[in-house]
Design a protein around this motif. Structure first.
Motif, short mmCIF file in Angstrom:
data_model
loop_
_atom_site.label_atom_id
_atom_site.label_comp_id
_atom_site.label_asym_id
_atom_site.label_seq_id
_atom_site.Cartn_x
_atom_site.Cartn_y
_atom_site.Cartn_z
N THR A 1 69.98 55.39 123.78
CA THR A 1 71.20 56.20 123.80
C THR A 1 70.84 57.68 123.83
O THR A 1 71.35 58.44 124.66
CB THR A 1 72.05 55.91 122.55
N ALA A 2 69.95 58.07 122.91
CA ALA A 2 69.56 59.48 122.81
C ALA A 2 68.97 59.97 124.13
O ALA A 2 69.32 61.05 124.61
CB ALA A 2 68.56 59.66 121.68
N LEU A 3 68.10 59.17 124.73
CA LEU A 3 67.43 59.59 125.96
C LEU A 3 68.39 59.59 127.15
O LEU A 3 68.24 60.38 128.08
CB LEU A 3 66.23 58.67 126.26
N SER A 4 69.39 58.69 127.11
CA SER A 4 70.34 58.60 128.23
C SER A 4 71.15 59.89 128.37
O SER A 4 71.58 60.23 129.47
CB SER A 4 71.30 57.43 128.03
N ILE A 5 71.35 60.59 127.27
CA ILE A 5 72.26 61.74 127.28
C ILE A 5 71.86 62.75 128.35
O ILE A 5 72.71 63.24 129.10
CB ILE A 5 72.32 62.37 125.87
N LEU A 6 70.56 63.04 128.48
CA LEU A 6 70.13 63.95 129.55
C LEU A 6 69.26 63.23 130.58
O LEU A 6 68.37 63.82 131.19
CB LEU A 6 69.41 65.17 128.99
N GLY A 7 69.49 61.95 130.75
CA GLY A 7 68.79 61.21 131.80
C GLY A 7 67.29 61.16 131.63
O GLY A 7 66.54 61.29 132.59
N LEU A 8 66.81 60.96 130.41
CA LEU A 8 65.37 60.93 130.17
C LEU A 8 64.82 59.52 130.00
O LEU A 8 63.64 59.34 129.71
CB LEU A 8 65.04 61.75 128.92
#
Lengths: 315, 603
Positions: B367-374
């Motif tokens: 979830t955390a990484l999805s926020i800026l497409g990482l």
């Protein structure tokens, strides 16, 4: 850094000693009387006996080795009976020609191998990647001596734009342009295999590094993709590519044997082949020792470059 | 097939080799190479019964006939010998010599490797030093020296090539044997009174065989090539016997007048070597998938986004610092997709700290990484939802716009700073780089700013430490560097993905205090990912509990802690050990009965 280099230099000493020991042992394996083998079967008995004494063959093997090593360190590599001149003189003369050829090939394979590897990792599964992979496969499978013949057929026989052999033109040559013209075909031929290996490894190393956590960090910082690939990923990948380039030095120095024969390049490789067929063993021994030492030296440089790149290796 | 089993596992059944065969044949290139090699080998084997001319019969009347001449399909050479017959017979000799050399090298090299690896100690040391010495030679040169001593000849060339290849086998086999000789099943065999030789042949050898096969399949091409090379130089096969190399060498003299005489054997060597190499790569990949280079695919700069429809953010979402609406992230696996984050929504208000808590595999980091497409992509794909920052949907932006958010408005702090910091740049350079990514500032200015940031995160003697590499710092200091990097551009939001998990407890408390202080001073919104309710209780205003990719409970920290609704939350809370309550703690960590625990994810 200076202390690291000093440490590596010291570590090279036992390797060089080991090399000399192996060469010495191989030469000691010669079946029959070494002096006869060196001088040939037509040598007079007096000459054989004199050589036996000067080689110290009446002593035990370790003592023989030490005496032989002492001679080497004094620059006495013996005398080539076929050429009737000191081995060291001949080897040094030949070695410069080999260095020009092998050095150029090493530079070519580094530049093109890295470029091809990086591009094909960055454009993974794209057409560039496919083309590179295809040429790498051909490059590492084609015998260099055969490739050399093909290139001669194409550029010297069909197109007539490059010379087929030698290092300088016999008449009116001798300048740098002439040398480069003669150098191009053999250097390219020699570089092809090594380029393939470097390209393949660079691609794998880049792909591996690009999956690391610190690349994600670089992206999370908001760096451009260019910086991520050419600064962060490339630097990390180089740590594993540099030693491979060092190993290619061995390939190139060894492969020079074929290329120098095909293109009649007056280097140490061609000299070795001729010396083997004339059973000029002292010349073989000197040449092998020299090239092996050069290889150790190149790998030493590769080690140091690697340590410059990766501070973790210095301790 | 697990690589573990291949490397150091107990003996395997034959089912495994059948799988390897299928893997090999599924590799189209390797399968094609296999058929080419088999065809050439059959041709070489059948040489005596094929309707060919005698390869050594000279015929001065028929010198240098061109290709496709009558009775001589590939023409004749300078002595009028049939090139086709010589090619078939030469191939036979080349293959025989190359394969024999490979077998000899494999036998002696493996023997040395087995003995060295099994004996260990001084014997191992001595043998491997010798092997290293041999490897310090340029390979072909050593072969030349050996031929020089033994004299030119095909058999001597075979010996030379075999000897120079022994080190490769010795090294690889020794490495595996070394690992195996300390394994339990070897100890058991030793205790049962088996002799060393019996242990080596019955316990260790079967496990080392795949490595021997792999090494052989990757070196045999070279060996064929090198023996051809020695013959080409006139040091291998001697007339009248001919292998491909010597045919090429003799043809060279006629290169200008009759090039085909050298081109034909050259092409044959090329075909054999390429076929063997491709087949070798295929064998290696089939036996040891870990080494397969093609399996690595490079992650894209931004996670692939494939949203069938994009939800419109509502007014609350637009007013928040960060709003996640119906986020769905999946991973491509085999042919299908597994959904890791299943349409979750939450908001992070300005200046607030929201804890996202769950156990590993619950989808909180994704979830955390999805926020800026990482999220690494492949295999990650964002399959739905929206991420709203400053009223805009981030996931609709292009690559450069997303990059401008990263480390600018929104900064990340990651879990293990040893792997997340670049090992080859000084920490000062790395912080300065974060500054320069978003601010027009020169090198010197950025460096000064970096030192200032390192001071802000309370790194002692920051001028000095800025010149240190990550491996020269302690874990706590590394995480401070990570925080300094996140602060570089005065972000509004910090996403901290388990920033204290890799640290020990006292350092963890210090880092938490630092984050709290920074948050208050700068009015940062903090999304804090953790699995530890103790940490949540300490710093988070609100908390959302994640399990199997869904948010099962959310609310004010005090409310959730005081009156947890979901049984999973209760368990997580009970996982914070309190001195004197050992039994309750053990109850808590017992697995929670659940309909989907058997899915392998989470519990």
């Amino acid at each position: 850094m200076a202390s690291y280099i000093a440490k590596r230099l010291f570590a090279a000493i036992p390797v060089l000693l080991g090399l000399s020991m192996i060469v010495f042992l191989i030469m000691a394996m010669i079946p029959g009387d070494p002096a006869t083998a060196i001088l040939g079967s037509y040598a007079t008995p007096e000459n054989v006996e004199r050589l036996n004494r000067s080689l110290g063959l009446d002593k035990a093997l370790p003592q023989q080795y030490l005496a032989w090593l002492g001679n080497l360190l004094h620059g006495d590599f013996g005398r080539s009976y076929a050429l009737n001149r000191p081995v060291l003189d001949e080897v040094l003369e030949r070695f410069s020609a080999t260095l020009i050829l092998a050095g150029t090939a090493l530079i070519l394979c580094t530049v093109f191998g890295l470029l091809a590897g990086i591009v094909s990792a960055v454009r993974q599964f794209g057409w560039v990647d496919r083309v590179v992979t295809f040429f790498v496969l051909i490059g590492i499978s084609i015998p260099s001596f055969f490739l050399g013949l093909l290139l001669i057929l194409l550029f010297a026989v069909q197109l007539r734009i490059l010379p087929a052999s030698g290092m300088y033109a016999i008449y009116g040559g001798g300048d740098l342009a002439d040398l480069l013209k003669h150098l191009l075909l053999p250097a390219v031929t020699l570089a092809v295999v090594a380029t393939g290996v470097v390209a393949r490894l660079t691609r794998t190393a880049m792909l591996e590094v690009l999956r690391q956590d610190f690349i994600r960090t670089a992206r999370a910082k908001g760096l451009s993709e260019r910086k991520v690939i050419y600064r962060h990923a490339l630097k990390a990948a180089m740590v594993s590519v540099v030693p491979v380039i060092g190993l290619q030095a061995g390939f190139v120095l060894g492969g020079a044997v074929y290329i120098e024969t095909v293109f009649q390049w007056p280097g140490i490789g061609a000299m070795l082949v001729k010396a083997i067929s004339t059973r000029d063993l002292l010349l073989v021994q000197g040449g092998v020792l020299f090239v092996a030492a050069a290889y150790v030296f190149v790998n030493l440089i590769a080690d140091i470059v690697q340590a410059v790149l990766d501070p973790r290796l210095k301790t | 097939m697990s690589t573990q089993a291949l490397e150091v596992g107990p003996p395997k059944d034959s089912g495994q080799s059948r799988t390897a065969w299928r893997l090999l044949m599924n590799n189209r290139l390797a399968a094609a190479a296999f058929y080419i090699v088999v065809l050439i080998v059959i041709m070489a084997l059948m040489a005596p019964i094929l309707p060919l001319h005698d390869p050594d019969t000279t015929s001065p009347a028929n010198r240098l006939l061109p290709l496709f001449s009558e009775g001589h399909l590939l023409g004749t050479d300078h002595l009028g010998r049939d090139v086709l017959a010589r090619l078939v017979w030469g191939t036979r000799v080349s293959l025989f010599v190359g394969i024999s050399a490979a077998l000899a090298a494999a036998f002696f090299g493996s023997l040395i490797g087995l003995v060295a690896g099994y004996a260990g100690g001084r014997a191992d040391n001595l043998i491997m030093r010798g092997i290293d010495m041999l490897m310090a030679f340029p390979y072909i040169l050593l072969a030349l020296a050996i031929v020089a001593v033994l004299g030119p000849g095909l058999l001597n060339a075979l010996y030379a090539i075999a000897i120079v290849n022994i080190p490769f086998f010795a090294r690889n086999v020794r490495g595996i044997t070394r690992g195996l000789s300390h394994r339990e099943f070897v100890d058991a065999a030793r205790l049962s009174g088996k002799s060393h030789i019996a242990i080596l042949t019955t316990e260790i050898l079967p496990n080392v065989l795949p490595i021997i096969v792999i090494t052989m399949s990757t070196t045999i091409g070279w060996m064929i090539l090198e023996t051809a090379g020695l013959s080409f130089l006139g040091l291998g096969a001697q007339p009248p016997q001919a292998d491909l190399g010597s045919m090429l060498g003799q043809g060279r003299a006629l290169l200008f007048t009759a090039p085909m005489i050298s081109v034909i054997p050259g092409v044959m060597v090329f075909l054999i070597v390429m076929g063997v190499n491709l087949l070798g790569d295929g064998v290696r990949d089939a036996l040891d998938p870990r080494l397969r280079a093609g399996a690595l695919s490079r992650p894209m700069p931004v996670t692939r986004i494939e949203r069938p429809h994009v939800p419109e953010p509502d007014e609350t979402a637009k007013a928040s610092a960060l709003a996640v609406t119906g986020l769905e992230t999946s991973f491509e696996q085999g042919g299908g997709r597994e959904v890791a984050v299943k349409g979750i929504s939450f908001t992070l208000r300005k200046g607030e700290c929201l804890g996202l808590i769950g156990e590993s595999g619950s989808g909180k980091s994704v979830t955390a990484l999805s926020i800026l497409g990482l999220v690494a992509s492949p295999p990650g794909v964002i399959t739905g939802g929206a991420v709203t920052i400053e009223g805009r949907d981030v996931l609709s932006l292009d690559e450069t716009q997303i990059a401008s958010f990263r480390g600018g408005k929104v900064a990340y702090i990651f879990q293990d700073p040893l792997t997340t910091l670049h090992p080859l740049f000084t920490v000062g350079e790395q912080v300065a780089e974060a500054v320069r990514a978003h601010q027009p500032i020169d090198r010197v200015g950025a460096h000064e700013k970096a030192v200032e940031l390192l001071r802000t995160v309370q790194i002692p003697d920051p001028e000095q430490r800025a010149r240190a590499y990550p491996h020269e710092l302690s874990g706590g200091q590394r995480q401070r560097v990570g925080i300094a990097m996140a602060l570089a551009n005065d972000p509004d939001i910090i996403i901290a993905d388990e920033p204290t998990t890799a640290l020990d407890v006292t350092v963890q408390a210090e880092i938490l205090r630092l984050l709290q202080a920074l948050r208050r001073d700068r009015g940062l919104a903090l999304l804090f990912i953790t699995h530890d309710f103790g940490v949540v209780a300490e710093i988070c205003d609100r908390v959302a509990v994640m399990r199997h990719g869904e948010i099962v409970e959310a609310g004010e920290t005090a409310t959730v802690l005081g009156d947890p609704k979901h049984p999973y939350t209760k368990r997580l809370i009970a996982c914070v050990p309190i001195p004197g309550q050992g039994r309750a703690f053990l109850d808590a960590i017992r697995a929670l009965p659940s309909a989907d625990t058997d899915r392998g994810r989470g519990a």
